[in-house]
Structures are given as structure tokens and as C-alpha cells.
Design a protein around this motif. Structure first.
Motif, PDB file in Angstrom:
ATOM      1  N   VAL A 141       0.832  -1.198   0.000  1.00  0.00           N
ATOM      2  CA  VAL A 141       0.000   0.000   0.000  1.00  0.00           C
ATOM      3  C   VAL A 141       0.875   1.258   0.000  1.00  0.00           C
ATOM      4  O   VAL A 141       0.546   2.254  -0.657  1.00  0.00           O
ATOM      5  CB  VAL A 141      -0.951   0.009   1.228  1.00  0.00           C
ATOM      6  N   LEU A 142       1.997   1.231   0.696  1.00  0.00           N
ATOM      7  CA  LEU A 142       2.852   2.415   0.838  1.00  0.00           C
ATOM      8  C   LEU A 142       3.736   2.678  -0.382  1.00  0.00           C
ATOM      9  O   LEU A 142       3.987   3.841  -0.728  1.00  0.00           O
ATOM     10  CB  LEU A 142       3.742   2.268   2.077  1.00  0.00           C
ATOM     11  N   GLU A 143       4.229   1.638  -1.034  1.00  0.00           N
ATOM     12  CA  GLU A 143       5.200   1.817  -2.119  1.00  0.00           C
ATOM     13  C   GLU A 143       4.714   2.640  -3.307  1.00  0.00           C
ATOM     14  O   GLU A 143       5.504   3.370  -3.892  1.00  0.00           O
ATOM     15  CB  GLU A 143       5.734   0.468  -2.586  1.00  0.00           C
ATOM     16  N   PRO A 144       3.442   2.576  -3.701  1.00  0.00           N
ATOM     17  CA  PRO A 144       3.024   3.400  -4.847  1.00  0.00           C
ATOM     18  C   PRO A 144       3.200   4.910  -4.626  1.00  0.00           C
ATOM     19  O   PRO A 144       3.232   5.662  -5.596  1.00  0.00           O
ATOM     20  CB  PRO A 144       1.553   3.053  -5.032  1.00  0.00           C
ATOM     21  N   TYR A 145       3.329   5.355  -3.414  1.00  0.00           N
ATOM     22  CA  TYR A 145       3.526   6.780  -3.143  1.00  0.00           C
ATOM     23  C   TYR A 145       4.980   7.208  -3.345  1.00  0.00           C
ATOM     24  O   TYR A 145       5.264   8.395  -3.433  1.00  0.00           O
ATOM     25  CB  TYR A 145       3.088   7.134  -1.716  1.00  0.00           C
ATOM     26  N   MET A 146       5.881   6.247  -3.425  1.00  0.00           N
ATOM     27  CA  MET A 146       7.298   6.551  -3.615  1.00  0.00           C
ATOM     28  C   MET A 146       7.576   6.790  -5.102  1.00  0.00           C
ATOM     29  O   MET A 146       6.937   6.178  -5.954  1.00  0.00           O
ATOM     30  CB  MET A 146       8.163   5.396  -3.103  1.00  0.00           C
ATOM     31  N   PRO A 147       8.555   7.657  -5.411  1.00  0.00           N
ATOM     32  CA  PRO A 147       8.914   7.842  -6.824  1.00  0.00           C
ATOM     33  C   PRO A 147       9.574   6.582  -7.369  1.00  0.00           C
ATOM     34  O   PRO A 147      10.005   5.714  -6.612  1.00  0.00           O
ATOM     35  CB  PRO A 147       9.902   9.014  -6.794  1.00  0.00           C
ATOM     36  N   ALA A 148       9.677   6.497  -8.684  1.00  0.00           N
ATOM     37  CA  ALA A 148      10.262   5.329  -9.332  1.00  0.00           C
ATOM     38  C   ALA A 148      11.709   5.141  -8.877  1.00  0.00           C
ATOM     39  O   ALA A 148      12.465   6.104  -8.755  1.00  0.00           O
ATOM     40  CB  ALA A 148      10.208   5.490 -10.842  1.00  0.00           C
ATOM     41  N   ARG A 149      12.063   3.905  -8.599  1.00  0.00           N
ATOM     42  CA  ARG A 149      13.429   3.579  -8.165  1.00  0.00           C
ATOM     43  C   ARG A 149      14.383   3.654  -9.343  1.00  0.00           C
ATOM     44  O   ARG A 149      14.019   3.316 -10.466  1.00  0.00           O
ATOM     45  CB  ARG A 149      13.474   2.162  -7.572  1.00  0.00           C
ATOM     46  N   LEU A 150      15.608   4.080  -9.058  1.00  0.00           N
ATOM     47  CA  LEU A 150      16.636   4.137 -10.092  1.00  0.00           C
ATOM     48  C   LEU A 150      17.218   2.758 -10.328  1.00  0.00           C
ATOM     49  O   LEU A 150      17.419   1.994  -9.390  1.00  0.00           O
ATOM     50  CB  LEU A 150      17.768   5.084  -9.668  1.00  0.00           C
ATOM     51  N   GLY A 151      17.506   2.461 -11.586  1.00  0.00           N
ATOM     52  CA  GLY A 151      18.153   1.200 -11.927  1.00  0.00           C
ATOM     53  C   GLY A 151      19.641   1.276 -11.633  1.00  0.00           C
ATOM     54  O   GLY A 151      20.175   2.328 -11.261  1.00  0.00           O
ATOM     55  N   GLY A 152      20.337   0.181 -11.815  1.00  0.00           N
ATOM     56  CA  GLY A 152      21.752   0.095 -11.477  1.00  0.00           C
ATOM     57  C   GLY A 152      22.631   1.086 -12.208  1.00  0.00           C
ATOM     58  O   GLY A 152      23.448   1.789 -11.608  1.00  0.00           O
ATOM     59  N   GLU A 153      22.463   1.195 -13.522  1.00  0.00           N
ATOM     60  CA  GLU A 153      23.321   2.100 -14.294  1.00  0.00           C
ATOM     61  C   GLU A 153      22.945   3.557 -14.061  1.00  0.00           C
ATOM     62  O   GLU A 153      23.809   4.425 -14.017  1.00  0.00           O
ATOM     63  CB  GLU A 153      23.247   1.740 -15.783  1.00  0.00           C
ATOM     64  N   GLU A 154      21.647   3.831 -13.908  1.00  0.00           N
ATOM     65  CA  GLU A 154      21.213   5.201 -13.606  1.00  0.00           C
ATOM     66  C   GLU A 154      21.783   5.662 -12.267  1.00  0.00           C
ATOM     67  O   GLU A 154      22.221   6.802 -12.122  1.00  0.00           O
ATOM     68  CB  GLU A 154      19.685   5.279 -13.560  1.00  0.00           C
ATOM     69  N   LEU A 155      21.782   4.751 -11.307  1.00  0.00           N
ATOM     70  CA  LEU A 155      22.312   5.061  -9.977  1.00  0.00           C
ATOM     71  C   LEU A 155      23.810   5.346 -10.048  1.00  0.00           C
ATOM     72  O   LEU A 155      24.290   6.329  -9.474  1.00  0.00           O
ATOM     73  CB  LEU A 155      22.029   3.890  -9.029  1.00  0.00           C
ATOM     74  N   ASN A 156      24.534   4.511 -10.785  1.00  0.00           N
ATOM     75  CA  ASN A 156      25.972   4.732 -10.955  1.00  0.00           C
ATOM     76  C   ASN A 156      26.240   6.073 -11.635  1.00  0.00           C
ATOM     77  O   ASN A 156      27.185   6.788 -11.272  1.00  0.00           O
ATOM     78  CB  ASN A 156      26.611   3.603 -11.758  1.00  0.00           C
ATOM     79  N   ALA A 157      25.416   6.440 -12.631  1.00  0.00           N
ATOM     80  CA  ALA A 157      25.597   7.712 -13.328  1.00  0.00           C
ATOM     81  C   ALA A 157      25.383   8.890 -12.374  1.00  0.00           C
ATOM     82  O   ALA A 157      26.139   9.873 -12.416  1.00  0.00           O
ATOM     83  CB  ALA A 157      24.637   7.797 -14.514  1.00  0.00           C
ATOM     84  N   GLU A 158      24.374   8.804 -11.516  1.00  0.00           N
ATOM     85  CA  GLU A 158      24.121   9.862 -10.523  1.00  0.00           C
ATOM     86  C   GLU A 158      25.299  10.006  -9.567  1.00  0.00           C
ATOM     87  O   GLU A 158      25.733  11.110  -9.246  1.00  0.00           O
ATOM     88  CB  GLU A 158      22.843   9.567  -9.725  1.00  0.00           C
TER      89      GLU A 158
END
Length: 150
Positions: free
Chosen positions: A86-103
Motif C-alpha cells: 500500500v505504501l510503495e506506490p507513493y514513492m517515486p520510481a526507483r533508479l536502476g543500477g546504471e542510472e544510480l551509478n551515473a548519478e
């Protein structure tokens, strides 16, 4: 009032109309936690602060699931899992592995860091940028690996 808080209140009304007691209970618990923080700090929470409350609640439930499974209480673990759903839909989309590394690489370059001991300077910046979009323990591990050149 923040958009996220308004959305949560609208979802509560929809759950009441649908007579979905499990969802309604979780949403009420979330709104109570938000209200408690507002009263404690004497402010009205913005979307980022509401996300922090949701993220903390999800983390608490994940910890509880681990404890319940270790204790052989699958029924209680299932209830906690339902609350997370119920709580997770309120969170923004999670970053994938490569997106996270780029950040992380972007923040390292922006701050001009390069040594493993610079992790303490890097993490506060990453925490504000990635709030709600990534698990901070995973971010810390990846940042440590990138700083050490692995």
C-alpha cells in the motif's frame, strides 16, 4: 498542502468508499505519522518530508518482516508485506543500477572527489538528490566502490 498529502487523503476516501479496510488502515496510519511529525515540528510537511515519512515506514516494515520470518510468524510477515504494497506506490520510481551509478559519478565529478575517504563529503549530497529513489545503503556501497576505483 502538499500534492502527495492530498493524493494520500483522496486515496483514503476511495478506500472508505470501497470498504477496503486493510488499505484504509494502512493509509490512516500513514496520515497519522505525517500529522504527528507536523505537530512535533510545528510545520506543514512538503512532498519531500512526506516521502521521508513513507520511506521510514517502509523500512520499519521490512525490518519487522525479517524479524517475523526469523520467529516463524509468516502471518505477521504477510500483514507487513501487504502494508508495504500500500505504501510503495507513493514513492517515486526507483533508479536502476546504471542510472544510480551515473548519478553517483556525476556527484563525484561535481564535487571533485576521488579518494575513498571522501565518502563522508559525498553521501550528504547523494542523500538529498536520491531521497526516495534509491536505498541509501545500496548507494553507500556503490559510492564506496566507485571512489575506491573498483
Amino acid at each position: 498542502m502538499s500534492q502527495l498529502k492530498t493524493r494520500i487523503q483522496d486515496d483514503m476516501k476511495a478506500a472508505m468508499r470501497a470498504k477496503d479496510s486493510a488499505r484504509l488502515g494502512t493509509i490512516r496510519m500513514l496520515l497519522a505519522a505525517v500529522k504527528q511529525r507536523e505537530v512535533d515540528e510545528r510545520i506543514e510537511l512538503d512532498d519531500a518530508a512526506v516521502l521521508a515519512v513513507i520511506e521510514r515506514m517502509i523500512k520499519q516494515r521490512r525490518d519487522a518482516i525479517t524479524q517475523f520470518e526469523a520467529g516463524g510468524r509468516a502471518d505477521l510477515a504477510a500483514a507487513e508485506t501487504a502494508e508495504i504494497a500500500v505504501l510503495e506506490p507513493y514513492m517515486p520510481a526507483r533508479l536502476g543500477g546504471e542510472e544510480l551509478n551515473a548519478e553517483i559519478r556525476g556527484a563525484i565529478a561535481e564535487l571533485g572527489l576521488g579518494a575513498p575517504q571522501d565518502l563522508g563529503k559525498l553521501m550528504p549530497v547523494l542523500k538529498t538528490r536520491l531521497a526516495g529513489r534509491a536505498d541509501m545503503s545500496q548507494v553507500s556501497a556503490r559510492a564506496k566502490a566507485l571512489l575506491s576505483g573498483s
